[in-house]
Design an enzyme around this catalytic site. Structure first.
Site, PDB file in Angstrom:
ATOM      1  N   HIS A  61       0.816  -1.221   0.000  1.00 30.83           N
ATOM      2  CA  HIS A  61       0.000   0.000   0.000  1.00 30.83           C
ATOM      3  C   HIS A  61       0.850   1.272   0.000  1.00 30.83           C
ATOM      4  CE1 HIS A  61       0.095   0.937   4.442  1.00 30.83           C
ATOM      5  NE2 HIS A  61       0.173  -0.368   4.592  1.00 30.83           N
ATOM      6  N   ASP A  95       5.822   1.783   6.963  1.00 36.68           N
ATOM      7  CA  ASP A  95       4.518   1.147   6.748  1.00 36.68           C
ATOM      8  C   ASP A  95       3.733   2.006   5.755  1.00 36.68           C
ATOM      9  OD1 ASP A  95       2.049  -0.021   6.900  1.00 36.68           O
ATOM     10  OD2 ASP A  95       1.697   0.481   9.006  1.00 36.68           O
ATOM     11  N   GLU A 114      -5.239   1.497   2.475  1.00 39.87           N
ATOM     12  CA  GLU A 114      -5.082   0.311   3.328  1.00 39.87           C
ATOM     13  C   GLU A 114      -5.277   0.660   4.787  1.00 39.87           C
ATOM     14  OE1 GLU A 114      -3.086  -2.735   5.819  1.00 39.87           O
ATOM     15  OE2 GLU A 114      -2.721  -0.589   5.733  1.00 39.87           O
ATOM     16  N   GLU A 115      -4.748   1.828   5.182  1.00 44.22           N
ATOM     17  CA  GLU A 115      -4.725   2.182   6.614  1.00 44.22           C
ATOM     18  C   GLU A 115      -6.117   2.462   7.179  1.00 44.22           C
ATOM     19  OE1 GLU A 115      -2.350   1.798   8.542  1.00 44.22           O
ATOM     20  OE2 GLU A 115      -0.475   1.951   7.419  1.00 44.22           O
ATOM     21  N   ASP A 135       3.993  -6.136   3.473  1.00 47.42           N
ATOM     22  CA  ASP A 135       3.701  -5.088   4.447  1.00 47.42           C
ATOM     23  C   ASP A 135       4.654  -5.259   5.624  1.00 47.42           C
ATOM     24  OD1 ASP A 135       2.404  -2.954   5.781  1.00 47.42           O
ATOM     25  OD2 ASP A 135       0.437  -3.618   5.099  1.00 47.42           O
ATOM     26  N   HIS A 146       3.625   2.750  13.313  1.00 47.80           N
ATOM     27  CA  HIS A 146       2.691   3.871  13.492  1.00 47.80           C
ATOM     28  C   HIS A 146       3.209   4.908  14.493  1.00 47.80           C
ATOM     29  CE1 HIS A 146      -1.126   1.983  11.518  1.00 47.80           C
ATOM     30  NE2 HIS A 146      -0.028   1.816  10.813  1.00 47.80           N
TER      31      HIS A 146
HETATM   32 ZN   LIG Z   1       0.734  -1.313   6.415  1.00 50.24          ZN
END
Ligand SMILES: [Zn+2]
Length: 331
Positions: free
Chosen positions: A62, A163, A193-194, A216, A302
């Protein structure tokens, strides 16, 4: 490869606002693929023709990243916001954001003396305005986080948006490495995606792959009091067995492991108790598509400084190239 990683991780692209990173990826894949297109949602789809009678394999990573969106501007020009994706409030105070129009801001907290962890309602973005009238951004405007990449030593680098821009790098490097694959390979750089793997399902429905491998990041268990996971940075890319949203196709897990063993590449087996990837969405689209995931181990997911080990990236590219280049039989 470092320059490519830096270009991708520092690019702007919260979910649904992937234009800048999409343009970079289109420019990079166009000279390498047989066909490049962008679908209705903004997924980039690059196809490489294989030999006759091969499988159709989709590799998907992504492009989007987590971010924030303005929900309210108060009389002094401070902006309240909603998050886009799994933004952790622990990481936010003092963090810089950049809006789609280039405006910068810093995140502040209502009561700076409070010792408790802030909630979203306690936080605001200060863009230097004094009133709604002189505020250079509006309700609904989106921002991404700002943090330059840093290389800590020979192997380890930190950046925002590893990510999943590191997954995009793995796909691009695999595309570069391919020579006359047995299978048709469909490279998808997905959107949204998130916010719930929203781009992947339509992309897989449309392109009809026989097999999907998402690329990922995954969490690790190698920090003090870290997650109870058998997963270390630098010990190899991870073959997903399960995560919070899916059970990877066991035949595909076996095939990936057999290929890693055959090539004497290091690998780890991933059991992630939470989270999921685009492979969850592709597995349950159409009549069901066998789906799995190759994960790059990543610390501090994150947060503004997600850490990966370059050896895992290189070994991931090598494994993926071998898997898609050779005959695929699920058994
Ligand atoms: Zn991801």
């Amino acid at each position: 490869m470092i320059d490519l990683i830096q270009k991708y991780v520092e690019a702007y692209g919260p979910s649904a606002y992937e234009d800048a990173i999409r343009e970079m990826i289109i420019a990079d894949v166009t000279p390498l693929a047989d066909d490049v297109s962008v679908d209705a949602l903004g997924n980039v789809i690059a196809k490489v023709k294989g030999k006759k009678n091969g499988q159709r394999v989709m590799l998907i990573a992504h492009m989007d990243e987590i971010g924030v969106m303005i929900s309210h501007i108060d009389k002094n020009g401070f902006c309240r916001f909603m998050r886009i994706g799994g933004v952790n409030p622990q990481t936010l105070i003092g963090h810089r954001v950049r809006f789609t129009n280039g405006v910068m801001g810093v995140i502040g907290v209502d009561d700076p003396r409070s010792q408790r962890l802030p909630k979203y309602d306690d936080l605001f973005i200060d863009v230097g305005a004094n009133s709604p009238e002189d505020c250079p951004v509006s309700i609904g405007d989106t921002a991404g986080f700002v943090r330059p990449m840093a290389q800590l030593n020979e192997h380890r680098i930190i950046a925002k948006s590893m990510d999943d821009r590191i997954g995009c790098v793995v796909l691009l490097e695999t595309l570069k490495a391919l020579k006359k694959p047995q299978n048709d390979v469909i490279f998808v750089f997905s959107v949204q995606e998130e916010v719930g793997t929203r781009g992947a399902g339509p992309a897989a429905f449309h392109t009809k792959p026989d097999v999907v491998i998402a690329v990922d990041v995954t969490a690790t268990g190698d920090t003090p009091k870290g997650f109870p996971m058998d997963m270390d940075l630098g010990k190899g890319p991870a073959i997903k067995v399960r995560d919070g949203g899916m059970l990877a196709d066991p035949r595909l897990v076996r095939l990936m492991r057999d290929q890693a063993l055959a090539a004497e590449l290091p690998y780890q087996m991933e059991i992630l108790p939470f989270g999921t990837t685009d492979a969850r969405a592709t597995q349950v689209t159409r009549g069901g598509i066998p789906s799995g995931c190759l994960s790059i181990p990543c610390r501090y997911i994150h947060t503004p400084s997600e850490m990966i080990d370059l050896r895992d990236v290189q070994n991931g590219i090598a494994l993926l190239t071998k898997v898609v280049s050779e005959k695929i039989e699920l058994k």
